[in-house]
Write a protein that holds these residues in place. Structure first.
Motif, PDB file in Angstrom:
ATOM      1  N   PRO A 241      -5.246   3.759  21.260  1.00  0.00           N
ATOM      2  CA  PRO A 241      -6.232   3.450  20.223  1.00  0.00           C
ATOM      3  C   PRO A 241      -6.720   4.704  19.479  1.00  0.00           C
ATOM      4  N   SER A 242      -6.714   5.845  20.144  1.00  0.00           N
ATOM      5  CA  SER A 242      -7.182   7.095  19.537  1.00  0.00           C
ATOM      6  C   SER A 242      -6.043   7.900  18.888  1.00  0.00           C
ATOM      7  N   TRP A 243      -4.918   7.269  18.602  1.00  0.00           N
ATOM      8  CA  TRP A 243      -3.734   7.945  18.090  1.00  0.00           C
ATOM      9  C   TRP A 243      -4.015   8.764  16.832  1.00  0.00           C
ATOM     10  N   ARG A 244      -4.777   8.216  15.900  1.00  0.00           N
ATOM     11  CA  ARG A 244      -5.094   8.929  14.659  1.00  0.00           C
ATOM     12  C   ARG A 244      -5.805  10.253  14.981  1.00  0.00           C
ATOM     13  N   ASN A 245      -6.773  10.211  15.881  1.00  0.00           N
ATOM     14  CA  ASN A 245      -7.515  11.416  16.259  1.00  0.00           C
ATOM     15  C   ASN A 245      -6.607  12.436  16.956  1.00  0.00           C
ATOM     16  N   ILE A 246      -5.717  11.944  17.805  1.00  0.00           N
ATOM     17  CA  ILE A 246      -4.776  12.832  18.500  1.00  0.00           C
ATOM     18  C   ILE A 246      -3.884  13.543  17.491  1.00  0.00           C
ATOM     19  N   LEU A 247      -3.349  12.784  16.519  1.00  0.00           N
ATOM     20  CA  LEU A 247      -2.481  13.393  15.507  1.00  0.00           C
ATOM     21  C   LEU A 247      -3.234  14.428  14.676  1.00  0.00           C
ATOM     22  N   MET A 248      -4.478  14.120  14.318  1.00  0.00           N
ATOM     23  CA  MET A 248      -5.274  15.073  13.534  1.00  0.00           C
ATOM     24  C   MET A 248      -5.489  16.371  14.321  1.00  0.00           C
ATOM     25  N   LYS A 249      -5.787  16.246  15.606  1.00  0.00           N
ATOM     26  CA  LYS A 249      -5.993  17.430  16.446  1.00  0.00           C
ATOM     27  C   LYS A 249      -4.694  18.241  16.569  1.00  0.00           C
ATOM     28  N   LEU A 250      -3.573  17.536  16.781  1.00  0.00           N
ATOM     29  CA  LEU A 250      -2.282  18.228  16.882  1.00  0.00           C
ATOM     30  C   LEU A 250      -1.922  18.919  15.574  1.00  0.00           C
ATOM     31  N   LEU A 251      -2.195  18.273  14.442  1.00  0.00           N
ATOM     32  CA  LEU A 251      -1.920  18.883  13.144  1.00  0.00           C
ATOM     33  C   LEU A 251      -2.754  20.147  12.948  1.00  0.00           C
ATOM     34  N   THR A 252      -4.017  20.082  13.321  1.00  0.00           N
ATOM     35  CA  THR A 252      -4.914  21.231  13.199  1.00  0.00           C
ATOM     36  C   THR A 252      -4.402  22.393  14.055  1.00  0.00           C
ATOM     37  N   GLU A 253      -4.058  22.102  15.307  1.00  0.00           N
ATOM     38  CA  GLU A 253      -3.565  23.138  16.205  1.00  0.00           C
ATOM     39  C   GLU A 253      -2.227  23.700  15.717  1.00  0.00           C
ATOM     40  N   ASP A 254      -1.368  22.821  15.217  1.00  0.00           N
ATOM     41  CA  ASP A 254      -0.061  23.262  14.726  1.00  0.00           C
ATOM     42  C   ASP A 254      -0.223  24.179  13.519  1.00  0.00           C
ATOM     43  N   SER A 255      -1.159  23.847  12.645  1.00  0.00           N
ATOM     44  CA  SER A 255      -1.359  24.661  11.436  1.00  0.00           C
ATOM     45  C   SER A 255      -1.941  26.039  11.775  1.00  0.00           C
ATOM     46  N   ARG A 256      -2.618  26.135  12.921  1.00  0.00           N
ATOM     47  CA  ARG A 256      -3.164  27.415  13.369  1.00  0.00           C
ATOM     48  C   ARG A 256      -2.110  28.249  14.088  1.00  0.00           C
ATOM     49  N   GLY A 257      -0.948  27.643  14.354  1.00  0.00           N
ATOM     50  CA  GLY A 257       0.116  28.347  15.051  1.00  0.00           C
ATOM     51  C   GLY A 257      -0.041  28.332  16.552  1.00  0.00           C
ATOM     52  N   GLN A 258      -0.956  27.496  17.062  1.00  0.00           N
ATOM     53  CA  GLN A 258      -1.136  27.387  18.516  1.00  0.00           C
ATOM     54  C   GLN A 258      -0.103  26.423  19.060  1.00  0.00           C
ATOM     55  N   LYS A 259       0.268  26.664  20.293  1.00  0.00           N
ATOM     56  CA  LYS A 259       1.236  25.761  20.919  1.00  0.00           C
ATOM     57  C   LYS A 259       0.873  25.531  22.338  1.00  0.00           C
TER      58      LYS A 259
ATOM     59  N   ALA B 231       0.848  -1.194   0.000  1.00  0.00           N
ATOM     60  CA  ALA B 231       0.000   0.000   0.000  1.00  0.00           C
ATOM     61  C   ALA B 231       0.885   1.246   0.000  1.00  0.00           C
ATOM     62  N   PRO B 232       0.412   2.305  -0.671  1.00  0.00           N
ATOM     63  CA  PRO B 232       1.215   3.531  -0.668  1.00  0.00           C
ATOM     64  C   PRO B 232       1.329   4.097   0.750  1.00  0.00           C
ATOM     65  N   ALA B 233       2.472   4.662   1.047  1.00  0.00           N
ATOM     66  CA  ALA B 233       2.709   5.221   2.378  1.00  0.00           C
ATOM     67  C   ALA B 233       1.860   6.473   2.584  1.00  0.00           C
ATOM     68  N   SER B 234       1.439   6.670   3.822  1.00  0.00           N
ATOM     69  CA  SER B 234       0.696   7.879   4.169  1.00  0.00           C
ATOM     70  C   SER B 234       1.634   9.077   4.092  1.00  0.00           C
ATOM     71  N   PRO B 235       1.090  10.260   3.779  1.00  0.00           N
ATOM     72  CA  PRO B 235       1.941  11.451   3.742  1.00  0.00           C
ATOM     73  C   PRO B 235       2.571  11.707   5.108  1.00  0.00           C
ATOM     74  N   ARG B 236       3.769  12.227   5.084  1.00  0.00           N
ATOM     75  CA  ARG B 236       4.474  12.521   6.335  1.00  0.00           C
ATOM     76  C   ARG B 236       4.347  13.991   6.683  1.00  0.00           C
ATOM     77  N   PHE B 237       4.453  14.288   7.961  1.00  0.00           N
ATOM     78  CA  PHE B 237       4.313  15.648   8.456  1.00  0.00           C
ATOM     79  C   PHE B 237       5.252  15.840   9.639  1.00  0.00           C
ATOM     80  N   THR B 238       5.365  17.081  10.090  1.00  0.00           N
ATOM     81  CA  THR B 238       6.162  17.413  11.267  1.00  0.00           C
ATOM     82  C   THR B 238       5.287  18.237  12.203  1.00  0.00           C
ATOM     83  N   LEU B 239       5.477  18.041  13.490  1.00  0.00           N
ATOM     84  CA  LEU B 239       4.730  18.790  14.496  1.00  0.00           C
ATOM     85  C   LEU B 239       5.714  19.528  15.391  1.00  0.00           C
ATOM     86  N   ARG B 240       5.491  20.814  15.611  1.00  0.00           N
ATOM     87  CA  ARG B 240       6.374  21.592  16.473  1.00  0.00           C
ATOM     88  C   ARG B 240       6.239  21.189  17.940  1.00  0.00           C
TER      89      ARG B 240
END
Length: 111
Positions: free
Chosen positions: A93-111, A10-19
């Motif tokens: 088990p909720s890792w996917r949801n946690i990453l999505m929330k962190l990505l959203t917050e990171d993209s908003r510039g919140q820390k 299967a193709p790899a999922s896109p990679r990202f970085t979190l501050r």
């Protein structure tokens, strides 16, 4: 058997970085070069770690007044000048949801 082969091809999922996330290995912090839901590329680890080796580590999430360490483990896929690439087991088990929330917050510039 076919399902396992399909997952490997299967193709790899896109990679990202979190501050607001890094990893701890043997009590020492290391930067995440990039990651996705299955793999993490960790910088600054020894070059003697080899493909197939098991690695125990923790993802450390740091928010404004809060820090949480999430222990997990994985297997080294490769180790080169880019860093140590590890296929890991999600720490929760909720890792996917946690990453999505962190990505959203990171993209908003919140820390």
């Amino acid at each position: 058997m076919q399902a396992q082969m399909a997952a490997q091809n299967a193709p790899a999922s896109p990679r990202f970085t979190l501050r607001n996330m890094h990893v701890m290995v043997d009590g020492k912090p290391h930067p995440i070069v990039n990651m996705n839901i299955q793999e993490v590329l960790i910088g600054g680890l020894p070059d003697w770690m080899a493909a197939g080796q098991r690695l125990e580590f923790s993802f450390v999430i740091t928010l404004k007044d809060w820090e949480r360490s999430l222990p997990t483990y994985g297997v080294v896929i490769k180790n080169d000048s880019a860093g140590l690439d590890v296929r890991y087991t999600p720490p929760l088990p909720s890792w996917r949801n946690i990453l999505m929330k962190l990505l959203t917050e990171d993209s908003r510039g919140q820390k």
